[in-house]
Design a protein around this motif. Structure first.
Motif: not given
Length: 444
Positions: A209, A214, A294
């Motif tokens: 991603q 994020w 994350a």
């Protein structure tokens, strides 16, 4: 242009002005947008040739229109971005007049609102939105004398390596602009020295991603103020060449010489702070903190994202960081040009005095000025971290439109929203039916 009256005058037709016009159009508020150049001119001529957006096309856009004919995970070129805003303005027939510069905004002493002096006549407006953005006056520190035999320019004047004289190039500033320019110069075969100050260094992508995703799911875009002490910290991130994480170790390995923050000049030499290792370490800490958050988010939400343990491995500091250079003789080093990627100052001297503070900065709360009837749009951290980004300014414009509607609602109590004094009204979207009240506006 003869004298006109409009309810809201928007100054600037970049991303902020176009967004503001869309929200006012949707609410039926007569308005006019004045732009001294062309729509999105800063994207056209205010940056280097190879510039691309720092966010992917799916993210760096307005909600009402996608970038047509391109991979939505790619990074739009500056020309594509300018064309996007032109197309967006056409989509709702934005009342934009190009080639008209606003000279002065003066409080109307004989009636409500303001008298606006322009390069093409006078306009009377109840409200004024300053949508000129944060990139107004390039800052070049008064360090290196003009007679130093070194070509100096701001990053906003840099276009490509071919415009620079032969020799070593010094780039001062390691935010997105400075890093991308230094990389481009190095790839062209130039010897480059990069002066690195405090910065944040997010990963371009992590576990499949992009960093914009994020920052969204981790609620970092929603932060309402920068951390204490980080008000002037830049973000080192790049969409160039398909997008990649900025890695100062990789820059050094490519042949770019890193030095600390540029501090002073004397007798033909530049001196640098001893903060290079600290700036690199703080950027690393920011980078690793995003990875850790994350990872925790993935685990907490049981997401099947690919592992990426190598992203946590930073490697050893290059010699130029471990043994920093604190002084460089420009002539002896062969430096023939300096690019100052040192940001911009704003100029709101054309607005009423109460709209700006003593240091010339906007005097506002979330874009609502202390000068009643004046609004700001497109400022960094105007309401949150994303305010100066393409998508963020659209949401801030929605809030300003709501504030204008609230004031219209209060004025409805007096039986009028726009005084009828016989002056031609410009703009679009004459309201049909009752004007919304303050309560209606809060419900928008």
């Amino acid at each position: 242009m003869p004298s006109h009256e409009t309810e809201v005058l928007i100054v600037g037709a970049g991303q902020a002005g176009v967004a503001m016009s869309e929200h006012l159009t949707a609410r039926g508020v007569p308005h006019l947008v004045l732009e001294r150049d062309r729509i999105a001119e800063k994207w056209r001529t205010g940056r280097w040739d190879s510039l691309v957006a720092n966010g992917p096309a799916w993210h760096d856009r307005f909600p009402g229109l996608e970038f047509d004919g391109m991979n939505q995970n790619a990074f739009a070129s500056k020309d594509r971005v300018a064309a996007y805003f032109e197309a967006y303005a056409e989509k709702f027939d934005a009342p934009i007049r190009c080639g008209v510069e606003v000279k002065k905004v003066i409080r109307n002493k004989e009636s409500s609102g303001f008298i606006v002096e322009t390069s093409d006549g006078t306009i009377t407006a109840r409200s004024v939105v300053a949508a000129t953005g944060p990139f107004q006056k390039p800052i070049i520190p008064a360090l290196v004398p003009e007679d130093s035999n070194v070509q100096q320019m701001h990053s906003s004047s840099y276009r490509n390596p071919q415009q620079l004289p032969d020799g070593v190039v010094m780039v001062v500033g390691a935010g997105s602009s400075g890093v991308q320019i230094a990389e481009e110069l190095r790839r062209s075969g130039r010897d480059v020295i990069l002066s690195v100050g405090p910065h944040d260094r997010p990963p371009r992508q992590y576990r499949g991603q992009d960093f914009v995703w994020w920052l969204g799911v981790l609620n970092k875009w929603s932060a309402v103020a920068p951390p204490k002490g980080a008000e002037h910290v830049t973000i080192a991130v790049s969409g160039a060449n398909g997008g990649h994480t900025v890695d100062f170790r990789a820059l050094a390995a490519s042949g770019i010489k890193l030095v600390g923050r540029t501090e002073s000049y004397k007798d033909g030499s530049l001196r640098f702070s001893q903060d290079l290792a600290r700036n690199i370490a703080n950027g690393d800490a920011n980078y690793l903190s995003v990875l850790d958050e994350a990872d925790a988010y993935i685990q907490r939400n049981s997401l099947d994202f690919p592992e990426e343990p190598e992203a946590h491995v930073l490697g050893a500091d290059p010699d130029c960081v471990s043994n920093p250079t604190l002084e460089i003789d420009l002539a002896a080093t062969g430096i023939t040009s300096i690019i100052w990627a040192t940001g911009f100052a704003v100029d709101y001297s054309w607005l009423p005095t109460n709209a700006v503070s003593e240091n010339g900065r906007p005097n506002h709360q979330r874009g609502v000025s202390a000068e009643s009837g004046v609004y700001f749009l497109g400022l960094p951290w105007q309401s949150h971290r994303g305010s100066s980004f393409i998508w963020g300014v659209w949401h801030d414009a929605k809030y300003i439109a709501e504030q204008i509607m609230i004031q219209r609602g209060y004025l409805e109590h007096l039986g009028s929203t726009t005084p009828d004094n016989g002056i031609e009204t410009t703009g679009q979207g004459d309201t049909a039916g009752p004007v919304p009240t303050a309560a209606d506006a809060y419900a928008l």
